[in-house]
Scaffold this motif. Structure first.
Motif, mmCIF file in Angstrom:
data_model
loop_
_atom_site.group_PDB
_atom_site.id
_atom_site.type_symbol
_atom_site.label_atom_id
_atom_site.label_comp_id
_atom_site.label_asym_id
_atom_site.label_seq_id
_atom_site.Cartn_x
_atom_site.Cartn_y
_atom_site.Cartn_z
ATOM 1 N N ARG A 113 21.754 44.746 93.518
ATOM 2 C CA ARG A 113 21.960 43.538 93.534
ATOM 3 C C ARG A 113 23.468 43.220 93.725
ATOM 4 N NH1 ARG A 113 17.302 41.092 94.765
ATOM 5 N NH2 ARG A 113 15.427 41.600 93.182
ATOM 6 N N PRO A 114 23.908 42.261 94.384
ATOM 7 C CA PRO A 114 25.291 41.929 94.582
ATOM 8 C C PRO A 114 26.135 41.898 93.362
ATOM 9 C CG PRO A 114 24.034 40.524 95.887
ATOM 10 C CD PRO A 114 23.185 41.040 95.183
ATOM 11 N N SER A 115 25.629 41.550 92.207
ATOM 12 C CA SER A 115 26.568 41.543 91.031
ATOM 13 C C SER A 115 26.629 42.838 90.427
ATOM 14 C CB SER A 115 25.936 40.655 89.884
ATOM 15 O OG SER A 115 24.630 40.890 89.736
ATOM 16 N N ASP A 116 25.857 43.730 90.840
ATOM 17 C CA ASP A 116 25.730 45.137 90.478
ATOM 18 C C ASP A 116 26.435 46.182 91.192
ATOM 19 O OD1 ASP A 116 24.310 44.610 87.979
ATOM 20 O OD2 ASP A 116 22.376 44.778 89.221
ATOM 21 N N ILE A 117 27.424 45.818 92.025
ATOM 22 C CA ILE A 117 27.994 46.807 92.956
ATOM 23 C C ILE A 117 28.945 47.624 92.148
ATOM 24 C CG2 ILE A 117 29.813 45.207 93.197
ATOM 25 C CD1 ILE A 117 29.897 46.453 96.211
ATOM 26 N N LEU A 118 29.463 47.488 91.215
ATOM 27 C CA LEU A 118 30.197 48.193 90.190
ATOM 28 C C LEU A 118 29.336 49.245 89.302
ATOM 29 C CD1 LEU A 118 33.411 46.339 90.047
ATOM 30 C CD2 LEU A 118 32.906 47.906 91.785
ATOM 31 N N ASP A 119 28.129 48.940 89.259
ATOM 32 C CA ASP A 119 27.367 49.533 88.147
ATOM 33 C C ASP A 119 26.209 50.474 88.877
ATOM 34 O OD1 ASP A 119 25.872 50.296 85.821
ATOM 35 O OD2 ASP A 119 25.001 48.244 85.699
ATOM 36 N N LEU A 120 26.805 51.773 88.777
ATOM 37 C CA LEU A 120 26.021 52.831 89.440
ATOM 38 C C LEU A 120 24.587 52.854 88.881
ATOM 39 C CD1 LEU A 120 28.367 55.637 90.724
ATOM 40 C CD2 LEU A 120 27.773 53.688 91.982
ATOM 41 N N SER A 121 24.583 52.469 87.565
ATOM 42 C CA SER A 121 23.294 52.920 86.918
ATOM 43 C C SER A 121 22.134 51.773 87.196
ATOM 44 C CB SER A 121 23.760 52.708 85.287
ATOM 45 O OG SER A 121 23.916 51.394 84.762
ATOM 46 N N ALA A 122 22.417 50.666 87.694
ATOM 47 C CA ALA A 122 21.783 49.749 88.432
ATOM 48 C C ALA A 122 21.261 50.042 89.859
ATOM 49 C CB ALA A 122 22.439 48.320 88.392
ATOM 50 N N TYR A 123 21.982 50.978 90.396
ATOM 51 C CA TYR A 123 21.271 51.447 91.840
ATOM 52 C C TYR A 123 19.854 51.894 91.730
ATOM 53 C CZ TYR A 123 25.930 50.694 93.511
ATOM 54 O OH TYR A 123 27.352 50.293 94.104
ATOM 55 N N GLU A 124 19.210 51.567 92.831
ATOM 56 C CA GLU A 124 18.017 52.316 93.092
ATOM 57 C C GLU A 124 17.953 53.171 94.364
ATOM 58 O OE1 GLU A 124 15.017 49.207 93.104
ATOM 59 O OE2 GLU A 124 15.365 49.086 91.130
ATOM 60 N N TYR A 125 17.371 54.033 94.520
ATOM 61 C CA TYR A 125 17.210 55.104 95.847
ATOM 62 C C TYR A 125 15.887 55.339 96.455
ATOM 63 C CZ TYR A 125 21.649 56.050 93.393
ATOM 64 O OH TYR A 125 22.846 56.224 92.826
#
Length: 407
Positions: free
Chosen positions: A286-298
């Motif tokens: 999500r745009p607000s999570d760009i700096l939070d790698l733990s919120a990324y999905e692959y």
């Protein structure tokens, strides 16, 4: 009738200041951090302005070379106006207010001084939205965050470095931007820390990371929590520390694209390993999570997972420096890169399946790293023209390409 005029390229090694094997994909001179003209450097070039030659001519009726974007022989006269005799990449993105920002890689100025005024990277800006007659960059103005370049009052004709590096071969020789995006008024650049250059097309990275600017690219700060260390091990670290996982190696170079349709509300990050021989992978956040790698999905091949160990390739090797965008004209995602020639793939969804590559430009024009420009009619839906920055090996400068897409 097609117009073609070019020299046959030799080995694919960039030649800043006329020195083969001294640019993207090979070695660079040593310079102390922040130096403008000191350091040992390699041998001076034949002239202060470097080796840029005449614009290569190519027009097959569909694709054409239009003009130089950078260099002393470009319409932008970047040597006289920004202290840029040679540079590459030109990663382009909309800053969220209709202006195009462009991040360039290793940049050189006066080729006759020791160190050659090397900067690890620079930023240029343009308000030009009609690229049919070339890409125009306005003057840099000290203190003006919308002017053509970030410059100082003491050096108004010298584009300042964006992101620093140690500058020591074998430790951190340089930092190279690979992708960028604007979110909620801030600019985010993903870059790679290069430990050493190898043979053409091969290099080793320490890590990739995201640098953030809140002033339209005037100043940049790296967010430590976004560092992806390039190491074949997993190290558990506290929240906010760099990520050390083997599959972080697959996201050392990047491209960003905002989702459309069923994918609206997500940002997609394409990743490749260091060098020009790896496959491509994709993550979303999500745009607000760009700096939070733990919120990324692959992408796992069948769905999305927060576990990077489940990531699977979406495009097979070799994938080089890659640029991805949504084309309103085609109603598809488009991807361009240049392992041998410049080619394009399309897909209905960010994870693919991606089409087979379609030829746009031949290898004989000797370019690499095509980067799509956001003002292209093919991206905005106002026409078939797709414009790209692309770097030329021997001239070590960026030129403007145009290709007309077909639905």
């Amino acid at each position: 009738m097609a117009t073609v005029s070019f020299a046959f390229p030799g080995a694919a090694s960039a030649a800043p200041c006329g020195n083969p094997n001294a640019g993207n994909g090979s070695s660079l001179p040593f310079l102390p951090t922040g130096s403008l003209g000191s350091g040992s450097g390699d041998a001076p070039g034949p002239t202060a302005e470097g080796p840029q030659g005449a614009l290569p001519k190519y027009n097959d009726g569909t694709s054409a070379v239009l003009s130089w974007v950078t260099g002393p022989r470009s319409p932008n006269s970047t040597f006289a106006r920004f202290g840029i005799s040679g540079t590459d990449l030109g990663i382009a993105w909309d800053n969220g207010a209709g202006q195009t920002l462009m991040a360039f890689g290793d940049t050189f100025g006066d080729c006759t001084v020791s160190g050659k005024q090397w900067r690890h990277n620079v930023l240029l800006r343009t308000d030009d939205t009609d690229l049919s007659d070339g890409l125009t960059i306005a003057d840099g103005v000290p203190g003006d965050t919308t002017s053509g370049a970030s410059v100082s009052a003491t050096a108004p004709r010298y584009a300042r470095q964006m992101i620093g590096a140690i500058g020591w071969p074998g430790v951190e020789v340089t930092t190279i931007p690979t992708a960028a995006i604007a979110i909620e008024g801030k600019q985010y650049v993903n870059y790679m820390s290069v430990r050493k250059w190898g043979a053409a097309g091969m290099w080793d990275t320490n890590f990739s990371a995201i640098a953030v600017s809140a002033d339209n690219g005037q100043t940049w700060t790296t967010e430590p929590s976004t560092i992806r260390v390039n190491a074949p091990i997993a190290v558990p670290l506290p929240t906010g520390w760099p990520s050390v996982r083997p599959n972080d190696a697959k996201f050392q170079q990047s491209a960003y694209v905002a989702g459309h349709g069923a994918d609206a509300g997500w940002i997609f990050q394409y990743g490749t390993p260091n060098g020009r021989f790896g496959a491509a992978y994709v993550a979303r956040f999500r745009p607000s999570d760009i700096l939070d790698l733990s919120a990324y999905e692959y992408w796992t091949g069948s769905g999305w997972s927060p576990n990077i160990d489940s990531v699977r390739r979406v495009v097979g090797a070799p994938v080089t420096e890659v640029s991805v965008a949504w084309s309103e004209y085609l109603g598809k995602y488009v991807m361009v890169d240049s392992p041998l020639n410049v080619h394009l793939r399309t897909a209905d969804r960010p994870q693919g399946p991606w089409s087979l590559p379609r030829f746009l430009f031949p290898s004989l024009i000797s370019v690499y790293a095509p980067m799509m420009l956001p003002s292209s009619p093919a991206l905005r839906g106002t026409g078939p023209e797709l414009y790209m920055n692309a770097s030329r090996w021997d001239d070590y400068n960026v030129l403007l390409l145009r290709s007309r897409l077909r639905r």
